[in-house]
Design a protein around this motif. Structure first.
Motif, PDB file in Angstrom:
ATOM      1  N   HIS A  32       5.426  -9.484 -18.891  1.00 50.77           N
ATOM      2  CA  HIS A  32       4.217  -9.984 -19.548  1.00 50.77           C
ATOM      3  C   HIS A  32       3.110  -9.995 -18.506  1.00 50.77           C
ATOM      4  O   HIS A  32       3.124 -10.801 -17.584  1.00 50.77           O
ATOM      5  N   TYR A  33       2.175  -9.058 -18.643  1.00 47.38           N
ATOM      6  CA  TYR A  33       1.195  -8.776 -17.593  1.00 47.38           C
ATOM      7  C   TYR A  33       1.965  -8.448 -16.320  1.00 47.38           C
ATOM      8  O   TYR A  33       2.793  -7.554 -16.327  1.00 47.38           O
ATOM      9  N   GLU A  34       1.770  -9.183 -15.237  1.00 45.76           N
ATOM     10  CA  GLU A  34       2.439  -8.825 -13.979  1.00 45.76           C
ATOM     11  C   GLU A  34       3.701  -9.646 -13.735  1.00 45.76           C
ATOM     12  O   GLU A  34       4.350  -9.501 -12.702  1.00 45.76           O
ATOM     13  N   LYS A  35       4.059 -10.508 -14.681  1.00 45.85           N
ATOM     14  CA  LYS A  35       5.223 -11.362 -14.512  1.00 45.85           C
ATOM     15  C   LYS A  35       6.429 -10.806 -15.265  1.00 45.85           C
ATOM     16  O   LYS A  35       6.290 -10.178 -16.312  1.00 45.85           O
ATOM     17  N   TYR A  36       7.617 -11.077 -14.708  1.00 52.29           N
ATOM     18  CA  TYR A  36       8.866 -10.790 -15.395  1.00 52.29           C
ATOM     19  C   TYR A  36       9.465 -12.122 -15.829  1.00 52.29           C
ATOM     20  O   TYR A  36       9.702 -13.000 -15.009  1.00 52.29           O
ATOM     21  N   ILE A  37       9.663 -12.270 -17.145  1.00 52.01           N
ATOM     22  CA  ILE A  37       9.993 -13.561 -17.726  1.00 52.01           C
ATOM     23  C   ILE A  37      11.381 -13.528 -18.361  1.00 52.01           C
ATOM     24  O   ILE A  37      11.723 -12.607 -19.107  1.00 52.01           O
ATOM     25  N   GLU A  38      12.168 -14.556 -18.093  1.00 52.82           N
ATOM     26  CA  GLU A  38      13.474 -14.711 -18.710  1.00 52.82           C
ATOM     27  C   GLU A  38      13.297 -15.167 -20.158  1.00 52.82           C
ATOM     28  O   GLU A  38      12.530 -16.091 -20.440  1.00 52.82           O
ATOM     29  N   ALA A  39      13.990 -14.510 -21.072  1.00 54.05           N
ATOM     30  CA  ALA A  39      13.842 -14.815 -22.492  1.00 54.05           C
ATOM     31  C   ALA A  39      15.186 -14.631 -23.189  1.00 54.05           C
ATOM     32  O   ALA A  39      16.193 -14.283 -22.557  1.00 54.05           O
ATOM     33  N   SER A  40      15.204 -14.873 -24.505  1.00 62.93           N
ATOM     34  CA  SER A  40      16.443 -14.796 -25.278  1.00 62.93           C
ATOM     35  C   SER A  40      16.215 -14.017 -26.569  1.00 62.93           C
ATOM     36  O   SER A  40      15.182 -14.161 -27.216  1.00 62.93           O
ATOM     37  N   ILE A  41      17.202 -13.211 -26.945  1.00 63.48           N
ATOM     38  CA  ILE A  41      17.154 -12.461 -28.195  1.00 63.48           C
ATOM     39  C   ILE A  41      18.498 -12.564 -28.901  1.00 63.48           C
ATOM     40  O   ILE A  41      19.526 -12.860 -28.278  1.00 63.48           O
ATOM     41  N   GLY A  42      18.487 -12.322 -30.217  1.00 57.41           N
ATOM     42  CA  GLY A  42      19.744 -12.308 -30.951  1.00 57.41           C
ATOM     43  C   GLY A  42      19.671 -13.079 -32.247  1.00 57.41           C
ATOM     44  O   GLY A  42      18.604 -13.306 -32.813  1.00 57.41           O
ATOM     45  N   THR A  43      20.851 -13.504 -32.713  1.00 55.65           N
ATOM     46  CA  THR A  43      20.998 -14.175 -33.997  1.00 55.65           C
ATOM     47  C   THR A  43      21.514 -15.591 -33.774  1.00 55.65           C
ATOM     48  O   THR A  43      22.398 -15.806 -32.929  1.00 55.65           O
ATOM     49  N   PHE A  44      20.963 -16.537 -34.535  1.00 55.49           N
ATOM     50  CA  PHE A  44      21.367 -17.930 -34.370  1.00 55.49           C
ATOM     51  C   PHE A  44      21.193 -18.685 -35.674  1.00 55.49           C
ATOM     52  O   PHE A  44      20.505 -18.240 -36.593  1.00 55.49           O
ATOM     53  N   ARG A  45      21.798 -19.844 -35.731  1.00 56.24           N
ATOM     54  CA  ARG A  45      21.705 -20.733 -36.903  1.00 56.24           C
ATOM     55  C   ARG A  45      20.959 -21.993 -36.514  1.00 56.24           C
ATOM     56  O   ARG A  45      21.170 -22.536 -35.420  1.00 56.24           O
ATOM     57  N   LEU A  46      20.080 -22.439 -37.398  1.00 53.90           N
ATOM     58  CA  LEU A  46      19.375 -23.709 -37.212  1.00 53.90           C
ATOM     59  C   LEU A  46      19.660 -24.611 -38.397  1.00 53.90           C
ATOM     60  O   LEU A  46      19.666 -24.161 -39.543  1.00 53.90           O
ATOM     61  N   GLU A  47      19.891 -25.899 -38.083  1.00 50.95           N
ATOM     62  CA  GLU A  47      20.031 -26.919 -39.109  1.00 50.95           C
ATOM     63  C   GLU A  47      18.973 -27.982 -38.858  1.00 50.95           C
ATOM     64  O   GLU A  47      18.872 -28.518 -37.754  1.00 50.95           O
ATOM     65  N   GLY A  48      18.153 -28.249 -39.864  1.00 45.57           N
ATOM     66  CA  GLY A  48      17.093 -29.229 -39.701  1.00 45.57           C
ATOM     67  C   GLY A  48      16.266 -29.351 -40.960  1.00 45.57           C
ATOM     68  O   GLY A  48      16.584 -28.770 -42.002  1.00 45.57           O
ATOM     69  N   LYS A  49      15.185 -30.100 -40.857  1.00 43.41           N
ATOM     70  CA  LYS A  49      14.312 -30.297 -42.006  1.00 43.41           C
ATOM     71  C   LYS A  49      13.725 -28.951 -42.455  1.00 43.41           C
ATOM     72  O   LYS A  49      13.353 -28.123 -41.611  1.00 43.41           O
ATOM     73  N   PRO A  50      13.641 -28.730 -43.764  1.00 42.64           N
ATOM     74  CA  PRO A  50      13.118 -27.449 -44.259  1.00 42.64           C
ATOM     75  C   PRO A  50      11.734 -27.095 -43.724  1.00 42.64           C
ATOM     76  O   PRO A  50      11.456 -25.919 -43.476  1.00 42.64           O
ATOM     77  N   TYR A  51      10.857 -28.094 -43.534  1.00 36.24           N
ATOM     78  CA  TYR A  51       9.516 -27.760 -43.056  1.00 36.24           C
ATOM     79  C   TYR A  51       9.559 -27.180 -41.647  1.00 36.24           C
ATOM     80  O   TYR A  51       8.735 -26.314 -41.296  1.00 36.24           O
ATOM     81  N   LEU A  52      10.532 -27.625 -40.832  1.00 35.13           N
ATOM     82  CA  LEU A  52      10.667 -27.065 -39.491  1.00 35.13           C
ATOM     83  C   LEU A  52      11.167 -25.618 -39.546  1.00 35.13           C
ATOM     84  O   LEU A  52      10.661 -24.749 -38.839  1.00 35.13           O
ATOM     85  N   LEU A  53      12.167 -25.367 -40.374  1.00 41.03           N
ATOM     86  CA  LEU A  53      12.708 -24.008 -40.494  1.00 41.03           C
ATOM     87  C   LEU A  53      11.633 -23.045 -40.983  1.00 41.03           C
ATOM     88  O   LEU A  53      11.516 -21.922 -40.484  1.00 41.03           O
ATOM     89  N   ASN A  54      10.830 -23.495 -41.952  1.00 44.17           N
ATOM     90  CA  ASN A  54       9.735 -22.646 -42.461  1.00 44.17           C
ATOM     91  C   ASN A  54       8.629 -22.489 -41.434  1.00 44.17           C
ATOM     92  O   ASN A  54       7.996 -21.427 -41.356  1.00 44.17           O
ATOM     93  N   LEU A  55       8.379 -23.516 -40.640  1.00 42.59           N
ATOM     94  CA  LEU A  55       7.370 -23.438 -39.590  1.00 42.59           C
ATOM     95  C   LEU A  55       7.751 -22.367 -38.572  1.00 42.59           C
ATOM     96  O   LEU A  55       6.925 -21.530 -38.180  1.00 42.59           O
ATOM     97  N   PHE A  56       9.005 -22.373 -38.141  1.00 45.02           N
ATOM     98  CA  PHE A  56       9.465 -21.389 -37.156  1.00 45.02           C
ATOM     99  C   PHE A  56       9.433 -19.979 -37.744  1.00 45.02           C
ATOM    100  O   PHE A  56       9.111 -19.021 -37.036  1.00 45.02           O
ATOM    101  N   LEU A  57       9.763 -19.858 -39.031  1.00 45.61           N
ATOM    102  CA  LEU A  57       9.763 -18.545 -39.664  1.00 45.61           C
ATOM    103  C   LEU A  57       8.343 -17.996 -39.810  1.00 45.61           C
ATOM    104  O   LEU A  57       8.109 -16.813 -39.597  1.00 45.61           O
ATOM    105  N   SER A  58       7.394 -18.866 -40.125  1.00 45.13           N
ATOM    106  CA  SER A  58       6.031 -18.394 -40.381  1.00 45.13           C
ATOM    107  C   SER A  58       5.207 -18.222 -39.108  1.00 45.13           C
ATOM    108  O   SER A  58       4.415 -17.274 -39.000  1.00 45.13           O
ATOM    109  N   SER A  59       5.398 -19.120 -38.133  1.00 44.84           N
ATOM    110  CA  SER A  59       4.508 -19.130 -36.971  1.00 44.84           C
ATOM    111  C   SER A  59       5.206 -18.878 -35.644  1.00 44.84           C
ATOM    112  O   SER A  59       4.568 -18.906 -34.596  1.00 44.84           O
TER     113      SER A  59
END
Length: 248
Positions: free
Chosen positions: A198-225
């Protein structure tokens, strides 16, 4: 709301650090469409309540460049804010058929397509990353950053993401957000560490598939934004694999 912005490239090669060229494309579109919003978004280090990802079909990744045989770049944009969605849709529509510099290449917007987004109604869902998730721990005194990936330290990864979410969204959701984030359950299914430039930095990150359990508004928030630090720079965009029953 989601948008799929299909672009053609003048030639097959784009830099491995393509995100800064995508950010330049976004800035070009917004500045042409709405000067006030451009300054609001980019004059200062303001929070971005949107995320995006790039899809390059059959791309060949080298050390310094990416070869895209069909010379097509698909820019996927997502936000939960209707005003921002309309702004981006109009801004990219305003760039149709116009050549825009893209690193050592040029890009032309061919079409802007609204994409329907499902609404999660239950309290558990499986997600897949469309762009890497960044969990950034920031020290305001020293201005230093630490990045946590799920495979290196799952607990630190999750707690940092929760802190990032609280910092970004507390003004919108109030005191209950902290409690709801504490109750959020994260279960990696098939995830791994990656390193992104990212620009001149090399950043540790994560990719893949995961499950979330929580309030629906949080799950929709993460999906939309998005669910990530630096979401406005093209990180943390999620696709919904399936909504599942809460119990295992």
């Amino acid at each position: 709301m989601r948008l799929q912005i299909i672009c053609s490239l003048e030639n097959e090669s784009i830099p491995i650090n393509y995100r800064k060229s995508c950010l330049s494309l976004i800035k070009t579109a917004i500045e042409k469409q709405d000067q006030r919003k451009f300054h609001e978004f980019f004059d200062q280090n303001t929070q971005k309540y949107y995320t995006w990802s790039v899809y390059l079909k059959n791309a060949v990744f080298g050390k310094e460049e990416i070869l895209v045989p069909n010379k097509e770049l698909i820019f996927n944009f997502s936000t939960g804010d209707a005003e921002t969605a309309v702004l981006f849709q109009n801004a990219f529509a305003n760039l149709l058929d116009e050549e825009v510099p893209f690193a050592r290449n040029k890009v032309t917007v061919q079409s802007v397509i609204p994409v329907s987004q499902p609404m999660i109604r239950g309290q558990a869902a499986i997600f897949r990353t469309a762009s890497p998730i960044i969990a950034r721990e920031h020290d305001r005194e020293t201005m230093k950053d630490w990045f946590h990936s799920v495979s290196q330290n799952e607990a630190a990864f999750l707690e940092t993401l929760k802190a990032n979410t609280l910092y970004k969204w507390e003004d919108f959701y109030g005191d209950s957000l902290k409690q709801d984030l504490e109750a959020l359950v994260f279960k990696p299914i098939k995830m791994k560490k990656t390193v992104v430039q990212h620009y001149e930095k090399y950043i540790e990150a994560s990719i893949g598939t995961f499950r979330l359990e929580g309030k629906p508004y949080l799950l929709n928030l993460f999906l939309s934004s998005g669910w990530s630090s630096l979401s406005g720079s093209g990180f943390g965009m999620l696709d919904l694999v399936e909504e599942v029953a809460h119990a295992d």
